[in-house]
Design an enzyme around this catalytic site. Sequence first.
Site: not given
Length: 355
Positions: A41, A196, A203, A206, A212
Amino acid sequence: MDKQNLYKQFSKPLLNWFALYGRKNLPWQLPRTPYRVWISEIMLQQTQVQTVIPYFERFMQQFPSISDLAQSHEDEVLSLWSGLGYYSRARNLHQTAKKVMQNHGGVLPDNYQLLNELPGIGPSTAAAIVSQAFNQPVAILDGNVKRVLTRFFSIKGYPEQAQIKKRLWELANSCMPQEHCADYTQAIMDLGAMCCTPKNPNCLNCPLQNSCLAFKHEEQHLYPTKKIKKPLPTQYQQLLVLYNEQGHIYLEKRPPVGLWGGLWCLPNLNEGDSPLDFIRLNYDLSGETPRKLIAFKHRFSHFHLEINALSIKTKVLGKMLYEKQGKWFAKEEINSLGLAQPTSKILSFHYNMFV
DNA sequence: AACGCGGGGAG
DNA sequence: CTCCCAGCGTT
């Protein structure tokens, strides 16, 4: 949208998509221990996955556990970080390892608040650790999540603005399910990275297409609202490769904070200084005629740097001064130092010319 | 709220 | 070229 609808229209289809297309074989997922999640991370802050992977592998090889990391010298950590950038991450990582040994019995806390107080671990990284390593329902808010949420909910306004950011944190946590928390965190990042995307989002494939709002109004490209950017200033630096009869090279350790903090760098001439006067006055060295080595531009996120590197073969006049934290290094020693990318570039150029 | 902090990948 | 990336710490 209430919590139950959010699950049906956002989290659930996202988790289903992840089961089919998500990334499940990244190095820090095999195995997904708290230590490995933490290191990954930190490396992944503002840094792409493909860039991080080789650094992560080398890091784990050198420091298999938090105790190994805590016992190391900062130069070892910075050496493994060379080229990755944002070097305060490496220094904070080292500090946190020592604090965990001292204050938490060598075990990374499974608590969001405690993690958030450790150096280099902010709200999003703390959430990433507790959700991924301990499966707790705490949401991250990184660049991917901001893009997905601003599009899905059509959030207008610059996402770093306090009011907008508060709203995004609330939405992010509302979408976090109570189960499969680790998978969910990975899922929303994968969606942002693979589907995205900033440009040309996919899209049509998606899983969130149905609800959305940006897709509904065909304005995906408007989100997230972009920051107005100022032109970047340009700086100039003359850098000196000082080498002696034995081929040793003189480097100085930078101050612990600021640009290239803690890294070993080449001496930097002031504008208009004569190189030979400079080394005589500051280092009590005499030198042969300076030779042009290489000139190039280096681009930072916040300014441009035009670099002109000279090499000078030197002789010690008096006793060599160890001021400015400087030292002479043999070629083999330099390999184990933390170096900035331009420094590495100049030095490899030097070695190619003077082997 | 704005800025400092690296370097690289993608279009 | 431009954009932006699994952000954080300081001012």
